[in-house]
Scaffold this active site. Sequence first.
Site, mmCIF file in Angstrom:
data_model
loop_
_atom_site.group_PDB
_atom_site.id
_atom_site.type_symbol
_atom_site.label_atom_id
_atom_site.label_comp_id
_atom_site.label_asym_id
_atom_site.label_seq_id
_atom_site.Cartn_x
_atom_site.Cartn_y
_atom_site.Cartn_z
ATOM 1 N N LYS A 55 0.164 4.272 -0.305
ATOM 2 C CA LYS A 55 -0.456 5.615 0.541
ATOM 3 C C LYS A 55 -0.218 6.613 -0.588
ATOM 4 O O LYS A 55 -0.463 6.503 -1.891
ATOM 5 C CB LYS A 55 0.074 5.842 1.888
ATOM 6 C CG LYS A 55 0.139 4.411 2.741
ATOM 7 C CD LYS A 55 0.429 4.923 4.101
ATOM 8 C CE LYS A 55 0.823 3.494 4.925
ATOM 9 N NZ LYS A 55 0.258 3.721 6.255
ATOM 10 N N GLY B 146 2.432 2.445 10.533
ATOM 11 C CA GLY B 146 3.304 3.306 10.261
ATOM 12 C C GLY B 146 4.029 4.026 11.473
ATOM 13 O O GLY B 146 4.527 4.956 11.577
ATOM 14 N N SER C 280 3.397 -2.172 10.172
ATOM 15 C CA SER C 280 4.895 -2.028 10.218
ATOM 16 C C SER C 280 5.495 -3.496 10.059
ATOM 17 O O SER C 280 6.455 -3.940 10.644
ATOM 18 C CB SER C 280 5.526 -1.773 11.604
ATOM 19 O OG SER C 280 4.802 -0.165 11.690
ATOM 20 N N GLU D 207 -5.216 -5.145 10.677
ATOM 21 C CA GLU D 207 -4.229 -3.810 10.780
ATOM 22 C C GLU D 207 -4.498 -2.981 11.954
ATOM 23 O O GLU D 207 -5.569 -2.059 12.078
ATOM 24 C CB GLU D 207 -4.581 -2.954 9.708
ATOM 25 C CG GLU D 207 -4.241 -3.592 8.385
ATOM 26 C CD GLU D 207 -3.712 -2.520 7.294
ATOM 27 O OE1 GLU D 207 -2.486 -2.924 6.888
ATOM 28 O OE2 GLU D 207 -4.098 -1.594 7.026
ATOM 29 N N GLU E 88 -6.924 4.856 7.697
ATOM 30 C CA GLU E 88 -6.501 6.279 7.361
ATOM 31 C C GLU E 88 -7.621 6.719 6.743
ATOM 32 O O GLU E 88 -7.846 7.843 6.981
ATOM 33 C CB GLU E 88 -5.163 6.365 6.585
ATOM 34 C CG GLU E 88 -4.000 5.996 7.500
ATOM 35 C CD GLU E 88 -2.897 5.519 6.670
ATOM 36 O OE1 GLU E 88 -2.792 5.440 5.519
ATOM 37 O OE2 GLU E 88 -1.883 4.921 7.300
ATOM 38 N N HIS F 99 -9.466 1.295 4.656
ATOM 39 C CA HIS F 99 -8.273 1.448 5.435
ATOM 40 C C HIS F 99 -8.384 2.296 6.802
ATOM 41 O O HIS F 99 -9.124 3.404 6.619
ATOM 42 C CB HIS F 99 -6.878 2.123 4.611
ATOM 43 C CG HIS F 99 -5.826 1.956 5.106
ATOM 44 N ND1 HIS F 99 -5.052 2.986 5.972
ATOM 45 C CD2 HIS F 99 -4.936 0.966 4.859
ATOM 46 C CE1 HIS F 99 -4.222 2.562 6.408
ATOM 47 N NE2 HIS F 99 -3.533 1.426 5.599
ATOM 48 N N ASN G 129 0.827 -1.215 -0.063
ATOM 49 C CA ASN G 129 0.052 0.046 0.005
ATOM 50 C C ASN G 129 0.767 1.140 -0.048
ATOM 51 O O ASN G 129 1.656 1.597 0.971
ATOM 52 C CB ASN G 129 -0.795 0.118 1.311
ATOM 53 C CG ASN G 129 -1.443 1.355 1.360
ATOM 54 O OD1 ASN G 129 -1.820 2.074 0.497
ATOM 55 N ND2 ASN G 129 -2.025 1.641 2.691
HETATM 56 C C1 PEP Z 1 -0.663 0.139 5.837
HETATM 57 O O1 PEP Z 1 -0.719 1.259 5.412
HETATM 58 O O2 PEP Z 1 -1.651 -0.579 5.794
HETATM 59 C C2 PEP Z 1 0.534 -0.142 6.730
HETATM 60 C C3 PEP Z 1 0.292 -1.410 7.204
HETATM 61 O O3 PEP Z 1 1.559 0.550 6.699
HETATM 62 P P1 PEP Z 1 2.874 0.213 7.517
HETATM 63 O O4 PEP Z 1 3.343 -1.086 7.102
HETATM 64 O O5 PEP Z 1 3.677 1.215 7.133
HETATM 65 O O6 PEP Z 1 2.566 0.308 9.126
#
Ligand code: PEP
Length: 252
Positions: free
Chosen positions: A11, A172, A212, A166, A96, A94, A9
């Site tokens: 973003k 992040g 992460s 998630e 976000e 998501h 992803n």
């Molecule tokens: C994500 O954006 O779905 C995500 C898991 O980001 P990150 O791997 O940067 O934590």
Amino acid sequence: MRIPLIAGNWKMYKTPDEARVFCERFREIYKDTDVQALICAPAVDLSACSDALKGTDIMLGAQNVYFEKEGAYTGETSIDMIKALGCGFSIVGHSERRQYFGETDATVNKKVHAALEAGLHPIICVGESLEQREMGVTMELVGMQVKAALSGVSAEKVRKCVIAYEPVWAIGTGKTATAEQAAEVCTLIRATVRHLYGARIARSVTIQYGGSMKPSNAAELLAQPDIDGGLIGGASLKSGEFVEIINAANQE
Ligand code: PEP
């Protein structure tokens, strides 16, 4: 048999030129594996990615879609538009989008229906905030998010869904859920699907962990029986790291 699905992803990173450079490098170092690799790029990058990945089995996805087919919805992207650019998947809900753009369980459910109707695989994101984890409501909350997202979805169509656990506190932040924490919630997600649709269908649904994930922790997370892949933000922006995660999934 569930095939591991490793999805990046991006973003709101990478211009179309940067996306093309990434894809050209990625296809050079990517080895054909038993893992499905997917890049969820910004909508404006999809055309460049699609050109640069032609002839490979690397798949493309969007990060969001609107549930209406077309119309006066300024700034939105339709499912037909992203399909025309080669997408077979879209992330839906998501955290976000839930946090900054007003996405709710109800709009997530509408998007899941619209995606399935159009033959697109939705990657449905669920997960708790740190506050919710500390309050001890993770399992109830994630169970409810899954039920709400799948409300009214038929047994035949639910197999096309991917569910990504998630935890918001791990996205992040560099903080990863431990393999035990991730496994516990992914097992709960599969149990929720089993409760709704039965054991055979629950066994066929792909469940990812995201938060992460990186080359150093991917193998342990992906070794958990109910974790069938990863949704990867930061570490998917560098082709070398993303390939390392795909290779880790291939070992499992
Ligand atoms: C994500 O954006 O779905 C995500 C898991 O980001 P990150 O791997 O940067 O934590």
